[in-house]
Write a protein that holds these residues in place. Structure first.
Motif, PDB file in Angstrom:
ATOM      1  N   PRO A  63      -4.873 -16.129 -23.499  1.00  0.00           N
ATOM      2  CA  PRO A  63      -6.057 -16.983 -23.611  1.00  0.00           C
ATOM      3  C   PRO A  63      -7.353 -16.168 -23.577  1.00  0.00           C
ATOM      4  O   PRO A  63      -7.382 -15.026 -23.099  1.00  0.00           O
ATOM      5  N   ASP A  64      -8.426 -16.780 -24.070  1.00  0.00           N
ATOM      6  CA  ASP A  64      -9.768 -16.179 -24.029  1.00  0.00           C
ATOM      7  C   ASP A  64     -10.471 -16.538 -22.727  1.00  0.00           C
ATOM      8  O   ASP A  64     -11.386 -15.843 -22.291  1.00  0.00           O
ATOM      9  N   VAL A  65     -10.073 -17.679 -22.169  1.00  0.00           N
ATOM     10  CA  VAL A  65     -10.752 -18.225 -20.990  1.00  0.00           C
ATOM     11  C   VAL A  65      -9.703 -18.741 -20.002  1.00  0.00           C
ATOM     12  O   VAL A  65      -8.693 -19.314 -20.415  1.00  0.00           O
ATOM     13  N   LEU A  66      -9.965 -18.552 -18.697  1.00  0.00           N
ATOM     14  CA  LEU A  66      -9.073 -19.051 -17.658  1.00  0.00           C
ATOM     15  C   LEU A  66      -9.918 -19.671 -16.547  1.00  0.00           C
ATOM     16  O   LEU A  66     -10.866 -19.044 -16.068  1.00  0.00           O
ATOM     17  N   PHE A  67      -9.606 -20.901 -16.173  1.00  0.00           N
ATOM     18  CA  PHE A  67     -10.302 -21.603 -15.086  1.00  0.00           C
ATOM     19  C   PHE A  67      -9.349 -21.815 -13.928  1.00  0.00           C
ATOM     20  O   PHE A  67      -8.196 -22.202 -14.133  1.00  0.00           O
ATOM     21  N   CYS A  68      -9.852 -21.612 -12.715  1.00  0.00           N
ATOM     22  CA  CYS A  68      -9.121 -21.999 -11.511  1.00  0.00           C
ATOM     23  C   CYS A  68      -9.756 -23.281 -10.982  1.00  0.00           C
ATOM     24  O   CYS A  68     -10.976 -23.382 -10.872  1.00  0.00           O
ATOM     25  N   ALA A  69      -8.918 -24.245 -10.637  1.00  0.00           N
ATOM     26  CA  ALA A  69      -9.390 -25.523 -10.124  1.00  0.00           C
ATOM     27  C   ALA A  69      -9.879 -25.391  -8.682  1.00  0.00           C
ATOM     28  O   ALA A  69      -9.680 -24.358  -8.029  1.00  0.00           O
ATOM     29  N   SER A  70     -10.481 -26.450  -8.192  1.00  0.00           N
ATOM     30  CA  SER A  70     -11.157 -26.411  -6.892  1.00  0.00           C
ATOM     31  C   SER A  70     -10.218 -26.434  -5.690  1.00  0.00           C
ATOM     32  O   SER A  70     -10.671 -26.286  -4.563  1.00  0.00           O
ATOM     33  N   MET A  71      -8.899 -26.557  -5.930  1.00  0.00           N
ATOM     34  CA  MET A  71      -7.984 -26.523  -4.771  1.00  0.00           C
ATOM     35  C   MET A  71      -7.688 -25.092  -4.340  1.00  0.00           C
ATOM     36  O   MET A  71      -7.161 -24.865  -3.269  1.00  0.00           O
ATOM     37  N   TRP A  72      -8.015 -24.117  -5.166  1.00  0.00           N
ATOM     38  CA  TRP A  72      -7.748 -22.713  -4.838  1.00  0.00           C
ATOM     39  C   TRP A  72      -8.928 -22.113  -4.084  1.00  0.00           C
ATOM     40  O   TRP A  72     -10.074 -22.373  -4.404  1.00  0.00           O
ATOM     41  N   THR A  73      -8.629 -21.276  -3.117  1.00  0.00           N
ATOM     42  CA  THR A  73      -9.688 -20.592  -2.370  1.00  0.00           C
ATOM     43  C   THR A  73     -10.288 -19.494  -3.253  1.00  0.00           C
ATOM     44  O   THR A  73      -9.705 -19.106  -4.271  1.00  0.00           O
ATOM     45  N   ALA A  74     -11.434 -18.973  -2.835  1.00  0.00           N
ATOM     46  CA  ALA A  74     -12.075 -17.882  -3.573  1.00  0.00           C
ATOM     47  C   ALA A  74     -11.140 -16.674  -3.656  1.00  0.00           C
ATOM     48  O   ALA A  74     -11.060 -16.006  -4.689  1.00  0.00           O
ATOM     49  N   GLU A  75     -10.420 -16.418  -2.573  1.00  0.00           N
ATOM     50  CA  GLU A  75      -9.492 -15.283  -2.545  1.00  0.00           C
ATOM     51  C   GLU A  75      -8.359 -15.483  -3.563  1.00  0.00           C
ATOM     52  O   GLU A  75      -8.008 -14.565  -4.301  1.00  0.00           O
ATOM     53  N   GLN A  76      -7.791 -16.695  -3.594  1.00  0.00           N
ATOM     54  CA  GLN A  76      -6.716 -16.977  -4.558  1.00  0.00           C
ATOM     55  C   GLN A  76      -7.234 -16.858  -5.993  1.00  0.00           C
ATOM     56  O   GLN A  76      -6.575 -16.258  -6.842  1.00  0.00           O
ATOM     57  N   SER A  77      -8.406 -17.414  -6.245  1.00  0.00           N
ATOM     58  CA  SER A  77      -8.988 -17.338  -7.593  1.00  0.00           C
ATOM     59  C   SER A  77      -9.228 -15.891  -8.000  1.00  0.00           C
ATOM     60  O   SER A  77      -8.928 -15.494  -9.129  1.00  0.00           O
ATOM     61  N   SER A  78      -9.743 -15.084  -7.081  1.00  0.00           N
ATOM     62  CA  SER A  78      -9.993 -13.666  -7.381  1.00  0.00           C
ATOM     63  C   SER A  78      -8.707 -12.951  -7.772  1.00  0.00           C
ATOM     64  O   SER A  78      -8.692 -12.147  -8.714  1.00  0.00           O
ATOM     65  N   LYS A  79      -7.624 -13.237  -7.054  1.00  0.00           N
ATOM     66  CA  LYS A  79      -6.333 -12.613  -7.373  1.00  0.00           C
ATOM     67  C   LYS A  79      -5.855 -13.040  -8.763  1.00  0.00           C
ATOM     68  O   LYS A  79      -5.347 -12.222  -9.534  1.00  0.00           O
ATOM     69  N   ALA A  84      -5.115 -11.790 -14.498  1.00  0.00           N
ATOM     70  CA  ALA A  84      -5.382 -12.163 -15.895  1.00  0.00           C
ATOM     71  C   ALA A  84      -6.083 -11.022 -16.634  1.00  0.00           C
ATOM     72  O   ALA A  84      -5.725 -10.709 -17.777  1.00  0.00           O
ATOM     73  N   ARG A  85      -7.058 -10.378 -15.991  1.00  0.00           N
ATOM     74  CA  ARG A  85      -7.784  -9.274 -16.626  1.00  0.00           C
ATOM     75  C   ARG A  85      -6.888  -8.055 -16.845  1.00  0.00           C
ATOM     76  O   ARG A  85      -7.134  -7.279 -17.764  1.00  0.00           O
ATOM     77  N   SER A  86      -5.864  -7.888 -16.003  1.00  0.00           N
ATOM     78  CA  SER A  86      -4.948  -6.754 -16.192  1.00  0.00           C
ATOM     79  C   SER A  86      -4.090  -6.966 -17.441  1.00  0.00           C
ATOM     80  O   SER A  86      -3.584  -6.010 -18.018  1.00  0.00           O
ATOM     81  N   ILE A  87      -3.948  -8.201 -17.864  1.00  0.00           N
ATOM     82  CA  ILE A  87      -3.138  -8.536 -19.041  1.00  0.00           C
ATOM     83  C   ILE A  87      -4.029  -8.690 -20.276  1.00  0.00           C
ATOM     84  O   ILE A  87      -3.714  -8.203 -21.353  1.00  0.00           O
ATOM     85  N   VAL A  88      -5.158  -9.389 -20.115  1.00  0.00           N
ATOM     86  CA  VAL A  88      -6.096  -9.624 -21.212  1.00  0.00           C
ATOM     87  C   VAL A  88      -7.472  -9.126 -20.761  1.00  0.00           C
ATOM     88  O   VAL A  88      -8.272  -9.900 -20.221  1.00  0.00           O
ATOM     89  N   PRO A  89      -7.758  -7.835 -20.983  1.00  0.00           N
ATOM     90  CA  PRO A  89      -9.076  -7.322 -20.596  1.00  0.00           C
ATOM     91  C   PRO A  89     -10.163  -8.113 -21.329  1.00  0.00           C
ATOM     92  O   PRO A  89     -10.006  -8.460 -22.498  1.00  0.00           O
ATOM     93  N   GLY A  90     -11.228  -8.452 -20.629  1.00  0.00           N
ATOM     94  CA  GLY A  90     -12.309  -9.197 -21.268  1.00  0.00           C
ATOM     95  C   GLY A  90     -12.136 -10.705 -21.229  1.00  0.00           C
ATOM     96  O   GLY A  90     -13.003 -11.440 -21.708  1.00  0.00           O
ATOM     97  N   ILE A  91     -11.033 -11.191 -20.656  1.00  0.00           N
ATOM     98  CA  ILE A  91     -10.863 -12.645 -20.525  1.00  0.00           C
ATOM     99  C   ILE A  91     -12.024 -13.200 -19.698  1.00  0.00           C
ATOM    100  O   ILE A  91     -12.484 -12.570 -18.752  1.00  0.00           O
ATOM    101  N   LYS A  92     -12.520 -14.347 -20.104  1.00  0.00           N
ATOM    102  CA  LYS A  92     -13.614 -14.990 -19.366  1.00  0.00           C
ATOM    103  C   LYS A  92     -12.990 -15.901 -18.310  1.00  0.00           C
ATOM    104  O   LYS A  92     -12.071 -16.657 -18.615  1.00  0.00           O
ATOM    105  N   THR A  93     -13.498 -15.811 -17.090  1.00  0.00           N
ATOM    106  CA  THR A  93     -12.903 -16.572 -15.996  1.00  0.00           C
ATOM    107  C   THR A  93     -13.962 -17.365 -15.255  1.00  0.00           C
ATOM    108  O   THR A  93     -15.134 -16.982 -15.206  1.00  0.00           O
ATOM    109  N   HIS A  94     -13.517 -18.476 -14.676  1.00  0.00           N
ATOM    110  CA  HIS A  94     -14.420 -19.293 -13.858  1.00  0.00           C
ATOM    111  C   HIS A  94     -13.612 -20.034 -12.796  1.00  0.00           C
ATOM    112  O   HIS A  94     -12.574 -20.611 -13.097  1.00  0.00           O
TER     113      HIS A  94
END
Length: 124
Positions: A63-79, A84-94
């Motif tokens: 994917p070009d973009v990956l979103f984490c929903a609000s049930m995940w903590t900041a730490e989980q989202s960061s992981k 995702a970036r290790s697989i698709v460098p430049g992926i946009k995340t939020h």
């Protein structure tokens, strides 16, 4: 910025979400895609219900973009984003702010995405 109505939407952007409530994710992302369709072509390609599904899904769909929903903590989202970036460098995340869905409801999530996604997709 650009003139409205005449510009071709940017994209397509392939979007994956990480959300334990896939039907809600599909509904809310659908509303966002509809709201932003004059500016962006966003293809909602998959949802990962668990953190373990992220790696194979990102590897397969790229994917070009990956979103984490609000049930995940900041730490989980960061992981998730790091993986995702290790697989698709430049992926946009939020990451949707933790607890937003619970505290303010689905309309607040759509409103948040409608504000954040243009910044994310135009920040090239």
């Amino acid at each position: 910025m650009s003139s409205t109505g005449t510009a071709t939407p940017k994209g397509p952007f392939r979007l994956v979400t990480v959300n334990t409530a896939p039907e809600r994710a599909k509904r809310l992302i659908g509303r966002m895609v509809e709201d932003l369709k004059d500016r962006y072509t966003i293809e909602y390609v998959a949802n990962c219900e668990t953190l373990e599904q992220v790696e194979p899904t990102v590897r397969e769909l790229r994917p070009d973009v990956l979103f984490c929903a609000s049930m995940w903590t900041a730490e989980q989202s960061s992981k998730v984003f790091e993986l995702a970036r290790s697989i698709v460098p430049g992926i946009k995340t939020h990451a949707i702010p933790h607890g937003l869905q619970v505290e303010r409801g689905p309309d607040a999530v759509v409103e948040h995405l409608n504000e954040q996604v243009p910044r994310l997709l135009d920040g090239e």
